[in-house]
Scaffold this motif. Sequence first.
Motif, mmCIF file in Angstrom:
data_model
loop_
_atom_site.group_PDB
_atom_site.id
_atom_site.type_symbol
_atom_site.label_atom_id
_atom_site.label_comp_id
_atom_site.label_asym_id
_atom_site.label_seq_id
_atom_site.Cartn_x
_atom_site.Cartn_y
_atom_site.Cartn_z
ATOM 1 N N GLY A 1 4.172 3.620 -3.357
ATOM 2 C CA GLY A 1 4.962 2.871 -3.153
ATOM 3 C C GLY A 1 4.855 1.478 -3.536
ATOM 4 O O GLY A 1 6.234 1.103 -3.837
ATOM 5 N N TYR B 1 -6.852 12.766 5.325
ATOM 6 C CA TYR B 1 -6.900 10.960 4.516
ATOM 7 C C TYR B 1 -6.202 10.042 5.097
ATOM 8 O O TYR B 1 -6.562 8.365 5.440
ATOM 9 C CB TYR B 1 -4.886 11.106 3.858
ATOM 10 N N GLU C 1 -0.467 9.909 -5.438
ATOM 11 C CA GLU C 1 0.397 10.372 -3.943
ATOM 12 C C GLU C 1 -1.286 11.962 -4.181
ATOM 13 O O GLU C 1 -1.272 12.510 -3.094
ATOM 14 C CB GLU C 1 1.932 10.729 -4.729
ATOM 15 N N ALA D 1 0.944 -0.812 -0.099
ATOM 16 C CA ALA D 1 -0.294 -0.317 0.001
ATOM 17 C C ALA D 1 1.159 1.513 -0.507
ATOM 18 O O ALA D 1 0.244 2.221 0.567
ATOM 19 C CB ALA D 1 -0.854 0.097 1.088
ATOM 20 N N HIS E 1 -3.970 -4.970 -4.217
ATOM 21 C CA HIS E 1 -3.097 -3.845 -4.482
ATOM 22 C C HIS E 1 -1.782 -3.794 -4.560
ATOM 23 O O HIS E 1 -1.002 -4.125 -3.769
ATOM 24 C CB HIS E 1 -4.472 -3.138 -3.049
ATOM 25 N N LYS F 1 -13.650 4.670 6.614
ATOM 26 C CA LYS F 1 -14.681 4.069 5.764
ATOM 27 C C LYS F 1 -14.842 3.266 6.132
ATOM 28 O O LYS F 1 -15.653 2.284 5.780
ATOM 29 C CB LYS F 1 -13.406 3.068 4.495
ATOM 30 N N ASP G 1 4.674 4.184 4.457
ATOM 31 C CA ASP G 1 3.990 3.923 6.000
ATOM 32 C C ASP G 1 3.542 5.956 5.852
ATOM 33 O O ASP G 1 4.585 6.249 5.950
ATOM 34 C CB ASP G 1 4.619 3.097 6.317
ATOM 35 N N ILE H 1 0.252 15.163 -2.338
ATOM 36 C CA ILE H 1 1.709 15.098 -2.490
ATOM 37 C C ILE H 1 1.667 14.757 -3.826
ATOM 38 O O ILE H 1 0.864 14.436 -4.056
ATOM 39 C CB ILE H 1 2.097 13.651 -1.465
ATOM 40 N N LEU I 1 -9.001 6.945 5.547
ATOM 41 C CA LEU I 1 -8.794 5.473 5.201
ATOM 42 C C LEU I 1 -9.445 4.933 6.707
ATOM 43 O O LEU I 1 -9.984 3.818 6.712
ATOM 44 C CB LEU I 1 -7.939 5.317 5.645
ATOM 45 N N LYS I 2 -9.737 4.582 7.745
ATOM 46 C CA LYS I 2 -10.014 4.661 9.044
ATOM 47 C C LYS I 2 -11.633 4.532 9.135
ATOM 48 O O LYS I 2 -12.513 3.589 9.107
ATOM 49 C CB LYS I 2 -9.191 5.514 10.780
HETATM 50 N N1 CO8 Z 1 0.550 3.947 5.832
HETATM 51 C C1 CO8 Z 1 0.788 3.127 6.636
HETATM 52 N N2 CO8 Z 1 -0.910 2.720 6.984
HETATM 53 C C2 CO8 Z 1 -2.014 2.448 6.461
HETATM 54 C C3 CO8 Z 1 -1.275 2.620 4.966
HETATM 55 C C4 CO8 Z 1 -0.431 2.941 4.680
HETATM 56 N N3 CO8 Z 1 0.156 3.292 3.553
HETATM 57 N N4 CO8 Z 1 -2.007 1.730 3.891
HETATM 58 C C5 CO8 Z 1 -3.702 1.440 4.869
HETATM 59 N N5 CO8 Z 1 -2.808 1.018 6.060
HETATM 60 C C6 CO8 Z 1 -4.108 1.276 7.889
HETATM 61 C C7 CO8 Z 1 -4.973 1.085 7.253
HETATM 62 O O1 CO8 Z 1 -5.009 2.649 8.418
HETATM 63 C C8 CO8 Z 1 -5.850 0.172 8.474
HETATM 64 O O2 CO8 Z 1 -5.331 0.556 9.560
HETATM 65 P P1 CO8 Z 1 -6.184 0.641 11.114
HETATM 66 O O3 CO8 Z 1 -6.497 -1.005 11.235
HETATM 67 O O4 CO8 Z 1 -5.416 1.141 11.736
HETATM 68 O O5 CO8 Z 1 -7.115 1.581 10.757
HETATM 69 C C9 CO8 Z 1 -5.131 -1.402 7.515
HETATM 70 O O6 CO8 Z 1 -3.880 -0.449 7.075
HETATM 71 C C10 CO8 Z 1 -5.638 -2.273 6.724
HETATM 72 O O7 CO8 Z 1 -5.670 -1.180 5.699
HETATM 73 P P2 CO8 Z 1 -7.426 -0.947 5.537
HETATM 74 O O8 CO8 Z 1 -8.799 -1.090 6.470
HETATM 75 O O9 CO8 Z 1 -7.574 -0.018 4.463
HETATM 76 O O10 CO8 Z 1 -7.489 -2.168 4.381
HETATM 77 P P3 CO8 Z 1 -8.062 -2.368 3.123
HETATM 78 O O11 CO8 Z 1 -7.826 -4.338 3.050
HETATM 79 O O12 CO8 Z 1 -9.524 -2.552 2.874
HETATM 80 O O13 CO8 Z 1 -7.245 -1.072 2.102
HETATM 81 C C11 CO8 Z 1 -5.899 -0.594 0.762
HETATM 82 C C12 CO8 Z 1 -5.964 -2.163 1.727
HETATM 83 C C13 CO8 Z 1 -6.739 -0.698 -0.519
HETATM 84 C C14 CO8 Z 1 -4.449 -1.187 0.004
HETATM 85 C C15 CO8 Z 1 -5.808 0.515 1.501
HETATM 86 O O14 CO8 Z 1 -6.038 0.282 3.004
HETATM 87 C C16 CO8 Z 1 -5.769 2.048 0.679
HETATM 88 O O15 CO8 Z 1 -6.692 2.503 -0.063
HETATM 89 N N6 CO8 Z 1 -4.594 2.189 1.882
HETATM 90 C C17 CO8 Z 1 -3.897 3.395 0.552
HETATM 91 C C18 CO8 Z 1 -2.730 3.510 0.635
HETATM 92 C C19 CO8 Z 1 -2.039 4.935 -0.321
HETATM 93 O O16 CO8 Z 1 -2.755 5.577 -0.040
HETATM 94 N N7 CO8 Z 1 -0.875 5.026 -0.376
HETATM 95 C C20 CO8 Z 1 0.089 5.790 -0.819
HETATM 96 C C21 CO8 Z 1 0.343 6.259 0.242
HETATM 97 S S1 CO8 Z 1 1.506 7.284 0.381
HETATM 98 C C22 CO8 Z 1 2.990 6.910 -1.300
HETATM 99 O O17 CO8 Z 1 3.459 5.837 -1.135
HETATM 100 C C23 CO8 Z 1 3.887 8.176 -1.288
HETATM 101 C C24 CO8 Z 1 5.202 7.789 -2.094
HETATM 102 C C25 CO8 Z 1 5.566 9.036 -3.544
HETATM 103 C C26 CO8 Z 1 5.920 10.317 -1.783
HETATM 104 C C27 CO8 Z 1 6.145 11.630 -2.481
HETATM 105 C C28 CO8 Z 1 6.412 12.902 -1.341
HETATM 106 C C29 CO8 Z 1 6.712 14.188 -2.004
#
Ligand code: CO8
Length: 257
Positions: A111, A249, A134, A64, A107, A256, A67, A139, A253-254
């Motif tokens: 990153g 954001y 992003e 995903a 998924h 939903k 972090d 970002i 996530l939380k």
């Molecule tokens: N970082 C930290 N925690 C995360 C992340 C993440 N990227 N993604 C999910 N989590 C957490 C959730 O908050 C949740 O936590 P909790 O159980 O405490 O509520 C737990 O992981 C499980 O997530 P879901 O309940 O959402 O699990 P699902 O199976 O329903 O969904 C998904 C999985 C589809 C992966 C969904 O979690 C999702 O869409 N996550 C977000 C992914 C995302 O947007 N990632 C982008 C990260 S930013 C990045 O990588 C940028 C790179 C470049 C940066 C440049 C800067 C200038």
Amino acid sequence: AAEALKITYDEKSEVATMHLCRKPVNGLSLEFITQISIALEKLENERSCRGVIISSGCDNVFCAGLDINEMLRPTPERLEIFWKTLQDMWLQLFTTRLMTVAAITGHCIAGGCLISSACDHRVMAPNFKIGLNEVKLGIVAPFWLVDSVKNLIGYRQTEWSLMKGHLFSSEDALRLGLVDKVVPQDQVVLQAEADMAEWLQVPDSARHLSKTLMRRDTVVRFRSGREADLKTFVNYIPKESIQKTLHSYVESLKSKK
Ligand code: CO8
């Protein structure tokens, strides 16, 4: 905590598997990126090892992305080390002598796409999402990540999906070349292994030299821009407006659930 990274090595095929198992979603923390980097270096130094398959031990998620916690109210020192380590890991993966195959069983976001697009070949399960979202976090993906996606799907598809934060379905990703094969989830790793074996029929050094040749421009651009990219990241992320967007954001996530 359970081991976040598991490495297995199959002597017969001369192929290692790197299982990303940082629950729940393989979020790329500083420690996790460092572990991946060290493991990759070890495999590169293992003379008999010719290839590595990167797979996931998280249900329905390959990775995903970063972090997000690393970017929330960060200390400047850690933020700098975090980004530098990520840059190094990407370069290492993008240029490694090893044949690299991503077994994308779920998924593959931001990153996550950084890892998959740095590999040489990608096999994905159907009905998942892959791409750079992003902008949805307020970002912008770094230029070198954008370059490596652009190398796969071309300028326009990269531009519009980057600007919109659009995630492609597995099927669209296949059509565009962001992945090379889509097979049922329980066959992704087997297919990755079979494809790896086929790829390893090409002599290693000629394959690696061809990869180096094709990726040279991207690497040159990365090397000349990495310092500025690091500065941008460490200045940008702590900004109050960015912190607010990142925070909401994470809340979304939380909520939903
Ligand atoms: N970082 C930290 N925690 C995360 C992340 C993440 N990227 N993604 C999910 N989590 C957490 C959730 O908050 C949740 O936590 P909790 O159980 O405490 O509520 C737990 O992981 C499980 O997530 P879901 O309940 O959402 O699990 P699902 O199976 O329903 O969904 C998904 C999985 C589809 C992966 C969904 O979690 C999702 O869409 N996550 C977000 C992914 C995302 O947007 N990632 C982008 C990260 S930013 C990045 O990588 C940028 C790179 C470049 C940066 C440049 C800067 C200038």
